[in-house]
Design a protein around this motif. Structure first.
Motif, PDB file in Angstrom:
ATOM      1  N   UNK A 125       0.810  -1.217   0.000  1.00 53.36           N
ATOM      2  CA  UNK A 125       0.000   0.000   0.000  1.00 53.36           C
ATOM      3  C   UNK A 125       0.844   1.267   0.000  1.00 53.36           C
ATOM      4  N   UNK A 126       2.075   1.207   0.528  1.00 48.93           N
ATOM      5  CA  UNK A 126       2.905   2.403   0.543  1.00 48.93           C
ATOM      6  C   UNK A 126       3.762   2.543  -0.709  1.00 48.93           C
ATOM      7  N   UNK A 127       3.894   1.483  -1.498  1.00 50.16           N
ATOM      8  CA  UNK A 127       4.700   1.558  -2.714  1.00 50.16           C
ATOM      9  C   UNK A 127       4.165   2.592  -3.695  1.00 50.16           C
ATOM     10  N   UNK A 128       2.862   2.823  -3.691  1.00 52.04           N
ATOM     11  CA  UNK A 128       2.258   3.785  -4.611  1.00 52.04           C
ATOM     12  C   UNK A 128       2.457   5.234  -4.154  1.00 52.04           C
ATOM     13  N   UNK A 129       2.870   5.430  -2.897  1.00 52.17           N
ATOM     14  CA  UNK A 129       3.054   6.775  -2.359  1.00 52.17           C
ATOM     15  C   UNK A 129       4.441   7.294  -2.694  1.00 52.17           C
ATOM     16  N   UNK A 130       4.512   8.526  -3.135  1.00 53.66           N
ATOM     17  CA  UNK A 130       5.798   9.144  -3.423  1.00 53.66           C
ATOM     18  C   UNK A 130       6.470   9.566  -2.131  1.00 53.66           C
ATOM     19  N   UNK A 131       7.797   9.593  -2.120  1.00 55.22           N
ATOM     20  CA  UNK A 131       8.516  10.105  -0.959  1.00 55.22           C
ATOM     21  C   UNK A 131       8.352  11.609  -0.912  1.00 55.22           C
ATOM     22  N   UNK A 132       8.047  12.138   0.274  1.00 55.91           N
ATOM     23  CA  UNK A 132       7.844  13.567   0.437  1.00 55.91           C
ATOM     24  C   UNK A 132       9.124  14.285   0.817  1.00 55.91           C
ATOM     25  N   UNK A 133       9.176  15.548   0.526  1.00 53.25           N
ATOM     26  CA  UNK A 133      10.271  16.427   0.956  1.00 53.25           C
ATOM     27  C   UNK A 133       9.631  17.717   1.417  1.00 53.25           C
ATOM     28  N   UNK A 134       9.254  17.749   2.682  1.00 51.23           N
ATOM     29  CA  UNK A 134       8.532  18.885   3.220  1.00 51.23           C
ATOM     30  C   UNK A 134       9.330  19.542   4.329  1.00 51.23           C
ATOM     31  N   UNK A 135       8.880  20.703   4.750  1.00 53.78           N
ATOM     32  CA  UNK A 135       9.514  21.385   5.859  1.00 53.78           C
ATOM     33  C   UNK A 135      10.470  22.465   5.404  1.00 53.78           C
ATOM     34  N   UNK A 136      10.994  23.216   6.351  1.00 52.35           N
ATOM     35  CA  UNK A 136      11.808  24.374   6.036  1.00 52.35           C
ATOM     36  C   UNK A 136      13.261  24.224   6.456  1.00 52.35           C
ATOM     37  N   UNK A 137      13.580  23.299   7.323  1.00 53.87           N
ATOM     38  CA  UNK A 137      14.926  23.218   7.883  1.00 53.87           C
ATOM     39  C   UNK A 137      15.813  22.343   7.012  1.00 53.87           C
ATOM     40  N   UNK A 138      16.816  22.906   6.319  1.00 57.86           N
ATOM     41  CA  UNK A 138      17.622  22.151   5.370  1.00 57.86           C
ATOM     42  C   UNK A 138      18.627  21.190   6.002  1.00 57.86           C
ATOM     43  N   UNK A 139      18.887  21.271   7.316  1.00 58.93           N
ATOM     44  CA  UNK A 139      19.908  20.398   7.877  1.00 58.93           C
ATOM     45  C   UNK A 139      19.483  18.936   7.927  1.00 58.93           C
ATOM     46  N   UNK A 140      18.195  18.657   7.758  1.00 58.38           N
ATOM     47  CA  UNK A 140      17.735  17.277   7.722  1.00 58.38           C
ATOM     48  C   UNK A 140      17.520  16.880   6.268  1.00 58.38           C
ATOM     49  N   UNK A 141      18.254  15.883   5.814  1.00 57.92           N
ATOM     50  CA  UNK A 141      18.189  15.492   4.413  1.00 57.92           C
ATOM     51  C   UNK A 141      17.063  14.508   4.142  1.00 57.92           C
ATOM     52  N   UNK A 142      16.573  13.840   5.168  1.00 57.40           N
ATOM     53  CA  UNK A 142      15.467  12.908   4.968  1.00 57.40           C
ATOM     54  C   UNK A 142      14.152  13.667   5.097  1.00 57.40           C
ATOM     55  N   UNK A 143      13.068  12.937   5.005  1.00 56.67           N
ATOM     56  CA  UNK A 143      11.752  13.555   5.151  1.00 56.67           C
ATOM     57  C   UNK A 143      11.685  14.278   6.485  1.00 56.67           C
ATOM     58  N   UNK A 144      10.979  15.395   6.546  1.00 56.87           N
ATOM     59  CA  UNK A 144      10.888  16.157   7.783  1.00 56.87           C
ATOM     60  C   UNK A 144       9.508  16.796   7.898  1.00 56.87           C
ATOM     61  N   UNK A 145       9.195  17.163   9.120  1.00 57.25           N
ATOM     62  CA  UNK A 145       7.897  17.759   9.392  1.00 57.25           C
ATOM     63  C   UNK A 145       8.094  18.922  10.353  1.00 57.25           C
ATOM     64  N   UNK A 146       7.383  20.001  10.123  1.00 56.10           N
ATOM     65  CA  UNK A 146       7.394  21.162  11.013  1.00 56.10           C
ATOM     66  C   UNK A 146       6.108  21.142  11.817  1.00 56.10           C
ATOM     67  N   UNK A 147       6.217  21.229  13.138  1.00 56.37           N
ATOM     68  CA  UNK A 147       5.056  21.265  14.011  1.00 56.37           C
ATOM     69  C   UNK A 147       5.056  22.568  14.790  1.00 56.37           C
ATOM     70  N   UNK A 148       3.881  23.134  14.986  1.00 56.07           N
ATOM     71  CA  UNK A 148       3.740  24.402  15.688  1.00 56.07           C
ATOM     72  C   UNK A 148       2.951  24.159  16.971  1.00 56.07           C
ATOM     73  N   UNK A 149       3.535  24.532  18.106  1.00 58.71           N
ATOM     74  CA  UNK A 149       2.833  24.366  19.377  1.00 58.71           C
ATOM     75  C   UNK A 149       1.773  25.466  19.500  1.00 58.71           C
ATOM     76  N   UNK A 150       0.917  25.362  20.493  1.00 60.04           N
ATOM     77  CA  UNK A 150      -0.141  26.353  20.678  1.00 60.04           C
ATOM     78  C   UNK A 150       0.400  27.674  21.216  1.00 60.04           C
ATOM     79  N   UNK A 151       1.503  27.634  21.958  1.00 63.05           N
ATOM     80  CA  UNK A 151       2.029  28.836  22.598  1.00 63.05           C
ATOM     81  C   UNK A 151       2.789  29.745  21.650  1.00 63.05           C
TER      82      UNK A 151
END
Length: 148
Positions: free
Chosen positions: A66-92
Motif C-alpha cells: 500500500x505504501x509503494x504507490x506513495x511518493x517520498x515527500x520532501x517537506x519542511x523548512x529546515x535544510x539540515x535534515x536530508x530525509x523527510x521532515x515535518x514542522x510542528x507548531x505548538x499552541x504557545x
C-alpha cells in the motif's frame, strides 16, 4: 454559492493529511503520540495520528504494497535534515511556552536539541529526530486571535 468565509470564522481549508513512510509503524505511532498528538487508530501497515486543527499524520509502513504507490515527500523548512521532515507548531506564542513543551519531552525521555538562539521568521524553535531519523522542528505559533 455562498462564500465559506462569510459563514465561519475559520479559514476555508486545512491540511487534511500528511503522509510519512516509516520503517516500523509500531515504533513510530507511540513516538508521535508521546509528542502530545492524538492517537487515532492503527491498521495493518499504517497508523493515524491527529494534530491540532484536525490534520492527520498518516504513518505508512515502508516496503509494503500500500505504501509503494506513495511518493517520498520532501517537506519542511529546515535544510539540515536530508530525509523527510515535518514542522510542528505548538499552541504557545512565547519562548517560555516552547521551553515548557521541550522540558516535558525531555521528561518523557525524548532527546530534542536546545532551543535555537536565533528566531526563524519570528518563531522560536528546536529540532529533533524521530525513530527513522526524520527531522522534526517545533515552532512557537504565529496564529493570531482568530480561530484556526
Amino acid at each position: 454559492m455562498k462564500e465559506f468565509e462569510a459563514e465561519s470564522p475559520l479559514p476555508a481549508a486545512a491540511l487534511g493529511h500528511f503522509v510519512m513512510k516509516v520503517r516500523k509503524v509500531e515504533v513510530s505511532y507511540p513516538f508521535y503520540a508521546g509528542l502530545g498528538l492524538r492517537e487515532a487508530g492503527t491498521f495493518p501497515g499504517m497508523a493515524i495520528i491527529e494534530l491540532r486543527g484536525g490534520t492527520h499524520l498518516l504513518l505508512f509502513q515502508k516496503d509494503e504494497e500500500q505504501s509503494d504507490a506513495l511518493l517520498d515527500g520532501r517537506n519542511g523548512q529546515r535544510p539540515e535534515f536530508l530525509s523527510e521532515r515535518i514542522d510542528l507548531m505548538i499552541a504557545g506564542h512565547a519562548k517560555e511556552d516552547l521551553e515548557r513543551y521541550r522540558a516535558d519531552l525531555v521528561g518523557k525521555g525524548y532527546s530534542p536539541a536546545e532551543i535555537a538562539d536565533e528566531t526563524l521568521y519570528g518563531h522560536h524553535y528546536f529540532s529533533m529526530q524521530d525513530p527513522d531519523g526524520n527531522g522534526i522542528t517545533f515552532y512557537t505559533s504565529h496564529c493570531g486571535d482568530k480561530p484556526v
